[in-house]
Design a protein around this motif. Structure first.
Motif, short mmCIF file in Angstrom:
data_model
loop_
_atom_site.label_atom_id
_atom_site.label_comp_id
_atom_site.label_asym_id
_atom_site.label_seq_id
_atom_site.Cartn_x
_atom_site.Cartn_y
_atom_site.Cartn_z
N ILE A 98 0.89 -1.17 0.00
CA ILE A 98 0.00 0.00 0.00
C ILE A 98 0.92 1.21 0.00
O ILE A 98 1.75 1.35 0.91
CB ILE A 98 -0.87 0.01 1.29
N ALA A 99 0.85 2.04 -1.02
CA ALA A 99 1.80 3.15 -1.08
C ALA A 99 1.09 4.44 -1.47
O ALA A 99 0.03 4.42 -2.11
CB ALA A 99 2.90 2.83 -2.10
N THR A 123 -0.16 -2.33 -4.87
CA THR A 123 -1.48 -2.88 -5.24
C THR A 123 -2.61 -2.03 -4.67
O THR A 123 -3.76 -2.19 -5.06
CB THR A 123 -1.62 -4.32 -4.70
N MET A 124 -2.26 -1.16 -3.71
CA MET A 124 -3.28 -0.25 -3.17
C MET A 124 -2.63 1.12 -2.99
O MET A 124 -1.42 1.22 -2.78
CB MET A 124 -3.80 -0.75 -1.82
N VAL A 265 -1.64 -9.11 8.56
CA VAL A 265 -0.78 -8.18 9.31
C VAL A 265 0.12 -7.44 8.31
O VAL A 265 0.82 -8.06 7.52
CB VAL A 265 0.12 -8.95 10.31
N VAL A 266 0.07 -6.11 8.35
CA VAL A 266 1.00 -5.34 7.51
C VAL A 266 1.92 -4.52 8.40
O VAL A 266 1.61 -4.26 9.56
CB VAL A 266 0.26 -4.42 6.49
N GLY A 293 1.98 -7.65 4.05
CA GLY A 293 2.09 -6.48 3.20
C GLY A 293 2.80 -5.35 3.90
O GLY A 293 3.22 -5.48 5.06
N LEU A 294 2.95 -4.25 3.17
CA LEU A 294 3.65 -3.08 3.69
C LEU A 294 2.83 -1.84 3.41
O LEU A 294 2.07 -1.79 2.44
CB LEU A 294 5.00 -2.93 2.98
N LEU A 295 3.04 -0.84 4.26
CA LEU A 295 2.44 0.47 4.00
C LEU A 295 3.61 1.44 3.91
O LEU A 295 4.38 1.57 4.86
CB LEU A 295 1.51 0.81 5.16
#
Ligand code: PEP
Ligand code: MN
Length: 336
Positions: A98-99, A123-124, A265-266, A293-295
């Motif tokens: 998510i960026a 992707t988001m 869990v991100v 995932g990552l933010l």
């Protein structure tokens, strides 16, 4: 839950306590030792007020054996939860980045960043229209106008959009937002959590600055017990004695949350470190530790950003981060 009675606890009071616990729908297993009696409570103890029992004269200590969270608990839901966010799946066998910028500043800004991060593997898309700032004199976000710009970025790229809500009065504005973010400072805004639980929107729940993992899971429980199962947990760094970084990324939280809960869990290495050059190494660590995932905060002009510029990556630096994360993913704990 077990209740340890004090040595030579008054028998009458002990009987009263047992009767009260039974009236709460619990079965009691009594182990009477030579010096001490232990009451083992069997049944749903999630409603039992542990502090109330601990405060009784005859009680030495109370210990929870079972976690107080049920809906979020992996014990009752062994499979990973997979949340479908307008066609993008998070949890289970996927990995999502998510960026986007900390705050929405203009239509051109969000559209330009969204196109770039999508090209490099996000992707988001994320962007704050309402900003929780430490100072009331700092930029507070564009509000409804910001939400409109986010919708333009969504239309342009097709990416689902994540944005933070700060107050329930803003909820009608989030109709077309795909994921509602609850920020660290609102993690224990229980009124808000309950209301968000009545919606069917995926919720990105950030860990509070000083919240334990159990507290984070109990906040997820608030949303889930109101009927909304779509909760994504986010480790965004906690406050410690270290001052070099903005916060301390608790990498351990990732495998611990994954084992305690079935929820995705991100990790958010941007807010955890506060320093752009530390974002890639910590993002790699989080991915390796098994995050779903990552933010990542990305800005096309970090020096001029109205919020969180020092931790924002340029699109080029984001590309490098994404490339290295995708390379190590096959070795991640998640795909073991
Ligand atoms: C954000 O995501 O921009 C933000 C304010 O995050 P946090 O609530 O984790 O500080
Ligand atoms: Mn930010």
């Amino acid at each position: 839950m077990v209740v340890l009675l004090k040595k030579n606890a008054d028998a009458n009071q002990a009987e009263k306590l047992k009767a009260w616990l039974k009236s709460q729908g619990l079965d009691i297993h009594v182990s009477e030792g030579k010096h001490q009696t232990i009451l083992g409570l069997v049944g749903d103890t999630s409603q039992v007020d542990i502090d109330l029992i601990r405060a009784l004269d005859i009680v030495e200590d109370v210990k929870r054996i079972q976690e107080p969270f049920k809906n979020a608990n992996r014990k009752f839901h062994a499979e990973d939860t997979v949340i479908d966010i307008s066609g993008v799946k998070i949890g289970g066998g996927s990995f999502n980045i998510i960026a986007g910028p900390c705050s929405v500043e203009s239509e051109e800004q969000v559209c330009a960043i969204a196109e770039k991060v999508k090209e490099y593997g996000a992707t988001m898309f994320r962007g704050g229209a309402f900003k929780p700032r430490t100072s009331p004199y700092s930029f507070q976000g564009l509000g409804a106008e910001g939400i409109r710009y986010l919708m333009k970025a969504k239309k342009l790229t097709g990416m689902p959009v994540v944005s933070e809500i700060m107050d329930l009065s803003q909820l009608p504005l989030f109709d077309e937002i795909d994921v509602i973010q609850v920020g660290a400072r609102n993690m224990q805004n229980f009124t808000m959590l309950k209301e968000l639980g009545k919606t069917r929107k995926p919720i990105l729940l950030k860990r509070g600055l000083s919240a334990t993992l159990e507290e984070l899971l109990m906040s997820a429980e608030y949303i889930m017990s109101s009927g909304n199962e779509k909760v994504i947990l986010c480790e965004r760094g906690i406050r410690t004695f270290e001052t070099y970084t903005r916060n301390t990324l608790d990498i351990t939280a990732i495998p611990v949350l994954k084992s305690l809960s079935h929820l995705p869990v991100v990790a958010d290495p941007s807010h955890a470190t506060g320093i752009a050059r530390l974002v890639r190494p910590t993002a790699l660590a989080a991915a390796a530790a098994g995050a779903d995932g990552l933010l990542i905060e990305v800005h096309n002009n970090p020096e001029g950003a109205l919020c969180d510029g020092p931790q924002s990556l340029t699109p080029g630096a984001f590309k490098q981060l994404a490339e290295s994360v995708f390379k190590i993913l096959p070795y991640s704990e998640k795909f073991r």
